[in-house]
Design an enzyme around this catalytic site. Sequence first.
Site, short mmCIF file in Angstrom:
data_model
loop_
_atom_site.label_atom_id
_atom_site.label_comp_id
_atom_site.label_asym_id
_atom_site.label_seq_id
_atom_site.Cartn_x
_atom_site.Cartn_y
_atom_site.Cartn_z
N ASN A 28 -21.26 17.63 -24.49
CA ASN A 28 -20.30 17.36 -23.41
C ASN A 28 -19.21 16.47 -23.99
O ASN A 28 -19.50 15.63 -24.83
CB ASN A 28 -20.97 16.57 -22.27
CG ASN A 28 -22.00 17.38 -21.52
OD1 ASN A 28 -22.10 18.60 -21.72
ND2 ASN A 28 -22.75 16.71 -20.66
N GLY A 29 -17.99 16.62 -23.49
CA GLY A 29 -16.89 15.80 -24.00
C GLY A 29 -15.92 16.66 -24.79
O GLY A 29 -16.00 17.89 -24.75
N CYS A 51 -19.64 19.86 -17.52
CA CYS A 51 -20.71 20.27 -18.45
C CYS A 51 -21.98 19.44 -18.23
O CYS A 51 -21.91 18.27 -17.86
CB CYS A 51 -20.26 20.06 -19.89
SG CYS A 51 -18.79 20.97 -20.31
N LYS A 99 -9.95 17.25 2.13
CA LYS A 99 -11.25 17.90 2.39
C LYS A 99 -11.02 19.33 2.86
O LYS A 99 -11.68 20.26 2.43
CB LYS A 99 -11.98 17.08 3.45
CG LYS A 99 -13.42 17.37 3.56
CD LYS A 99 -14.27 16.20 3.08
CE LYS A 99 -14.17 15.96 1.63
NZ LYS A 99 -14.14 14.75 1.07
N GLU A 106 -9.74 21.55 -0.05
CA GLU A 106 -10.76 21.72 -1.10
C GLU A 106 -11.73 22.86 -0.79
O GLU A 106 -12.10 23.61 -1.67
CB GLU A 106 -11.61 20.44 -1.22
CG GLU A 106 -11.10 19.42 -2.18
CD GLU A 106 -12.07 18.24 -2.31
OE1 GLU A 106 -12.30 17.80 -3.43
OE2 GLU A 106 -12.60 17.75 -1.28
N ARG A 140 -22.54 20.31 -10.48
CA ARG A 140 -21.43 19.63 -11.15
C ARG A 140 -20.28 20.57 -11.44
O ARG A 140 -19.18 20.13 -11.73
CB ARG A 140 -21.93 19.02 -12.46
CG ARG A 140 -23.05 18.02 -12.25
CD ARG A 140 -23.61 17.59 -13.59
NE ARG A 140 -22.59 16.94 -14.38
CZ ARG A 140 -22.33 15.65 -14.35
NH1 ARG A 140 -23.02 14.87 -13.57
NH2 ARG A 140 -21.39 15.13 -15.10
N LYS A 188 -17.78 18.60 -9.46
CA LYS A 188 -18.20 17.38 -8.79
C LYS A 188 -17.79 16.15 -9.58
O LYS A 188 -17.39 15.15 -9.02
CB LYS A 188 -19.72 17.40 -8.62
CG LYS A 188 -20.30 16.17 -7.94
CD LYS A 188 -19.91 16.12 -6.49
CE LYS A 188 -20.45 14.92 -5.75
NZ LYS A 188 -19.66 14.66 -4.54
N GLU A 227 -7.10 12.10 3.45
CA GLU A 227 -8.46 12.53 3.12
C GLU A 227 -8.83 13.77 3.95
O GLU A 227 -9.47 14.69 3.44
CB GLU A 227 -9.43 11.37 3.35
CG GLU A 227 -10.90 11.70 3.27
CD GLU A 227 -11.32 12.54 2.06
OE1 GLU A 227 -10.64 12.53 1.02
OE2 GLU A 227 -12.34 13.25 2.18
N TRP A 274 -18.37 23.94 -18.73
CA TRP A 274 -17.14 24.08 -17.96
C TRP A 274 -16.05 24.25 -19.00
O TRP A 274 -15.79 23.35 -19.80
CB TRP A 274 -16.93 22.82 -17.12
CG TRP A 274 -15.61 22.69 -16.45
CD1 TRP A 274 -14.45 22.23 -17.02
CD2 TRP A 274 -15.28 22.97 -15.09
NE1 TRP A 274 -13.44 22.22 -16.10
CE2 TRP A 274 -13.93 22.66 -14.91
CE3 TRP A 274 -16.02 23.46 -14.01
CZ2 TRP A 274 -13.28 22.82 -13.69
CZ3 TRP A 274 -15.38 23.60 -12.80
CH2 TRP A 274 -14.04 23.29 -12.64
N HIS A 326 11.72 13.53 9.03
CA HIS A 326 12.56 13.47 7.82
C HIS A 326 12.33 14.67 6.91
O HIS A 326 12.66 14.62 5.73
CB HIS A 326 12.28 12.17 7.05
CG HIS A 326 12.62 10.93 7.83
ND1 HIS A 326 13.89 10.69 8.32
CD2 HIS A 326 11.86 9.89 8.26
CE1 HIS A 326 13.89 9.54 8.98
NE2 HIS A 326 12.67 9.04 8.96
C1 G6P Z 1 -13.36 15.35 -8.51
C2 G6P Z 1 -13.96 15.85 -7.21
C3 G6P Z 1 -13.36 15.07 -6.04
C4 G6P Z 1 -13.61 13.57 -6.26
C5 G6P Z 1 -13.01 13.11 -7.60
C6 G6P Z 1 -13.40 11.69 -7.95
O1 G6P Z 1 -12.03 15.69 -8.59
O2 G6P Z 1 -13.69 17.23 -7.02
O3 G6P Z 1 -13.99 15.46 -4.83
O4 G6P Z 1 -13.06 12.86 -5.22
O5 G6P Z 1 -13.52 13.94 -8.63
O6 G6P Z 1 -14.79 11.63 -8.19
P1 G6P Z 1 -15.58 10.27 -8.31
O7 G6P Z 1 -16.95 10.66 -8.77
O8 G6P Z 1 -14.86 9.43 -9.32
O9 G6P Z 1 -15.58 9.64 -6.97
#
Ligand code: G6P
Length: 606
Positions: free
Chosen positions: A99-100, A2, A484, A487, A27, A601, A480, A73, A503
Amino acid sequence: MCGIVGYIGGQTAAPIVLEGLGKLEYRGYDSAGVAVLAAGGLKVAKQAGRVRDLEAALPKRFAGKLGIGHTRWATHGAATDVNAHPHLDAEGRVAVVHNGIIDNAGTLREKLTADGVELVSETDTEVLSHLVARSEAETLEGKVLAALSQIEGTFGLAVLHADFPDRIVVARNGSPLIIGVGEHEMYVASDLAALVRYTRQVVHLDDGELATITANGFTTFTDTHERTHKQATTVDVVAEDYDAGGHEHFMRKEILEQPQAAERTLRGRLDERFGTAHLGGLNLDPRDARSIRRVKILGCGSAYYVGQLGASLIEDLSRLPADAEPASEFRYRNPVIEPDTLYVAVSQSGETADTLLAVQEITRKGGRVVGLVNVVGSSIARACDGGIYLHAGPEVAVASTKALTTMSLGFALLALHLGRVRDLSIADGRRIIEGLRRLPDQIAEILEQDEALAEIAHRLAASESLFFVGRVRGFPVAREGAQKFKEISYRHAEAYPTSELKHGPLALISAEVPTVAIVPHDELTDRNIGALHEISARKGPLVVVGHADVDLGELSATRIDVPRNVPELDPILLTIPLQLLAYHAALTLGHDVDKPRNLAKSVTVE
Ligand code: G6P
């Protein structure tokens, strides 16, 4: 998630608020709305869908020199027009964006209903508008304070009231709120991105703080209505940081910015003379640093994976036991907080609720926590005892790239610093510094392989499912890489330690399931290659990400070679091509690279 924007001043508010909302799109959100206050009273427009749809649907007459807006959101209630913010009271005289999460919204809704109030939405926020409207306090500030005294939960919020047409009242508790100071006009937003086009003079509200904003200034006060005295500070981001700047996507721009971002993270922090790193913001004197017995790293998503990479750097260089854990799990297992453990919270946004709550749990129990955070003044940065700002610059694409790279550099600096107050020799310290200095150019070298990586990604994108494997330092890289890839390409990508393939997952290997293997030149190269033969024998296609001097022998594999650095820092470079693989795979499949489905985000709710 949000987002909040507000404006008060001499101009028509709606276009400014909508422009700000557009800047918060990155966001993640599913509906948007705006309210303005003019002589005729409050006007509201809100709907499910994009900000540009809201803009197109705005009534012709929507004037008003103060306004608030929101991108939502969905949490409480679906993404519908009615549930979109702003929310009004029964008479349409109060508008609230929030927000919240209000934890006791259920009880408050029941009470209001019993009092004859008809709630029109399914949201927790709507109770706020009714509570403000029903307060008998004489000022808007008094009404908002009265409403908040009944609320349990988190909020960043902004309130308009038709009876008080010269002000916006805002409040913060656990969800960021920033005031932007202009010339006879003022702004408010939950994120700098919405403000920097208009002003770089900002005031961050603290938790438990409120503010009255008029066209000519602001006053801040506590939830017991005592004045606080805040000075505006100048932020060092500019509007262009939030533009794709001629690139097709933010993600691409941010990938390409990595050499410069890395340089900024390192700037002024490397000390060749003593072979160490200067990290003044850590607030850790050498005696404190020496008394540390263990390091525990907390982060979410990619930040957690980079935390694993950080843990191995810290173990390697400082010989302190270190591990990483998802911040989202941490506080629910009633963790033992040890006085001689250094806790490290890692977060790009500095607003991830799970990470922030973990930090609060640690500090509440008397633990010491430092932050590796990108966004200056963010909630996590402020909740920590000290930290390292990453200086990656604003990151807009949901899939984190330059922020992650700078996080791993932040860990390298921390590891070097801790190592040098312990047993790391000056020669080894200088060896790491020399490696760090070479990194930005080496990253640039990898980025030049863009075309070849696009071609490999194109092939990988054809598979429904793929593995990413690596060992020891290479395993967080594989994790990672898989994160990526899944995602943004929506392909099933799973990470495994290479040693674990036999295994279990080997059962899934076939000509249809490719494996991306991280195989640097190190003490495990031969063992890694042995495991790759097992994949190859089962017809599994192989992409090997490693170094040119790794001899693959007879193995049939597509190679991606990165320049060698010192072994401790090699994982940072091995991560870079995986970003471009994910990016090009998502492009091939026609996905929205910057805003992948279902993801946000900055995840500001638990
Ligand atoms: C969300 C995003 C991820 C990110 C994570 C942590 O889940 O989609 O891509 O890694 O938040 O975000 P931060 O801002 O704490 O690094």
